[in-house]
Design a protein around this motif. Structure first.
Motif, short mmCIF file in Angstrom:
data_model
loop_
_atom_site.label_atom_id
_atom_site.label_comp_id
_atom_site.label_asym_id
_atom_site.label_seq_id
_atom_site.Cartn_x
_atom_site.Cartn_y
_atom_site.Cartn_z
N UNK A 127 0.85 -1.19 0.00
CA UNK A 127 0.00 0.00 0.00
C UNK A 127 0.89 1.24 0.00
N UNK A 128 0.47 2.28 -0.70
CA UNK A 128 1.26 3.50 -0.77
C UNK A 128 0.33 4.71 -0.81
N UNK A 129 0.71 5.75 -0.08
CA UNK A 129 -0.01 7.01 -0.07
C UNK A 129 0.98 8.15 -0.11
N UNK A 167 3.54 0.71 2.92
CA UNK A 167 3.27 -0.44 3.79
C UNK A 167 3.53 -1.71 3.00
N UNK A 168 4.46 -2.52 3.46
CA UNK A 168 4.78 -3.77 2.80
C UNK A 168 3.63 -4.76 2.96
N UNK A 169 3.53 -5.74 2.06
CA UNK A 169 2.45 -6.73 2.16
C UNK A 169 2.49 -7.51 3.47
N UNK A 170 1.32 -8.00 3.88
CA UNK A 170 1.20 -8.91 5.00
C UNK A 170 1.70 -8.31 6.31
N UNK A 181 -0.70 5.49 -6.66
CA UNK A 181 -0.51 6.53 -5.65
C UNK A 181 -0.30 7.89 -6.30
N UNK A 182 0.48 7.93 -7.39
CA UNK A 182 0.69 9.18 -8.11
C UNK A 182 -0.61 9.67 -8.75
#
Length: 278
Positions: free
Chosen positions: A11-13, A27-30, A264-265
């Motif tokens: 996940x990226x913001x 946020x890395x997976x899992x 995210x972009x």
């Protein structure tokens, strides 16, 4: 033949901090590493001795989840700094500084293990931190408008000790059963920018790990074009034709690291342009 799939993407913001030129949360997976990046660019170099007459000075600071940074964090800082130096168009802003601050917000915890083993201790591998920190730094630089030659993404690959199975983004429990761990970073056109490995492995194992990393970072189509001698769908192939991507199923579409960055972009641009609809 089964294809390697990733059912739980990162996940990226972007722009998660108000008082920075650019920022991002990765946020890395899992439930892996969650890292916030703050980027200031271009800023004045604090010490005249650090000024580069024809380029941009890059400074990277990595702050651990708790305590103070030690050898592990310093090593990751150096790797990210050297990677950014290869990407940033330093001659566009000479005698200035690109300042990147990375704060580890959370790490993976497994309460089923004695004492509730956490990822990120000084005795743990640095590779999962490296991949997440590099991705967060790139996202922060994109948000800050840093002029770069290209965009890169990184992924962690593990090779199972028992059967040689390839695992993408292995968790803290899965890493206990891996004979080796690898981090690969690729540019968006498929060029290898960074390789870091630890453990025991053969060149054949390293090649299989690289193929899986290409799929995880570049996605199905890009991975195939970047490695035209090897079918990307065989990246995690086992002797019986099965594959593994951290325990995910085989009916999901691959969501690559660069896909997450692009989304995210796009979300950031949509937010910036929303005032036009008012």
């Amino acid at each position: 033949m089964a294809s390697p799939l990733m059912g739980d993407p990162p996940q990226a913001t972007l722009h998660t901090l108000d008082n920075a030129d650019g920022s991002a949360t990765y946020s890395a997976p899992h439930q892996g590493y969650k890292i916030v990046a703050g980027v200031n660019y271009p800023v004045e170099v604090p010490y005249r001795s650090d000024e580069l007459p024809e380029s941009t000075f890059v400074e990277v600071n990595l702050r651990p989840h708790n305590g103070v940074g030690m050898v592990k964090e310093r090593h990751v800082e150096d790797l990210i700094k050297r990677t950014l130096q290869a990407l940033v168009l330093g001659d566009e802003t000479p005698r200035t500084m690109l300042q990147v601050t990375l704060q580890v917000v959370s790490v993976e915890t497994d309460e089923s293990l004695p004492g509730g083993v956490k990822s990120g201790g000084q005795g743990e591998t640095y590779l999962d931190m490296l991949a997440s920190a590099l991705n967060a730094a790139i996202l922060g630089c994109l948000d800050a408008g840093v002029q770069m030659r290209t965009v890169t993404g990184a992924a962690v690959i593990g090779l199972s000790r028992d059967d040689g199975q390839v695992v993408v983004n292995p968790g803290v429990v899965q890493r206990q059963g891996c004979s080796s761990l690898h981090v690969f970073a690729f540019t968006q056109d498929g060029k290898t920018l960074l390789i870091e490995s630890e453990g025991r492995f053969s060149m054949d194992h390293l090649k299989r790990a690289e193929q899986a990393a290409r799929l995880a970072v570049l996605g199905q189509n890009q991975g195939q074009r970047a490695n035209n001698k090897t079918n990307a769908s065989d990246a995690n192939k086992l002797p019986n034709g099965d594959v593994a991507m951290n325990g995910t199923g085989h009916d999901s579409a691959v969501v690559s690291v660069l896909d997450v960055m692009r989304k995210a972009m796009q979300a950031r641009v949509i937010e910036d342009e929303s005032w036009r609809q008012d």
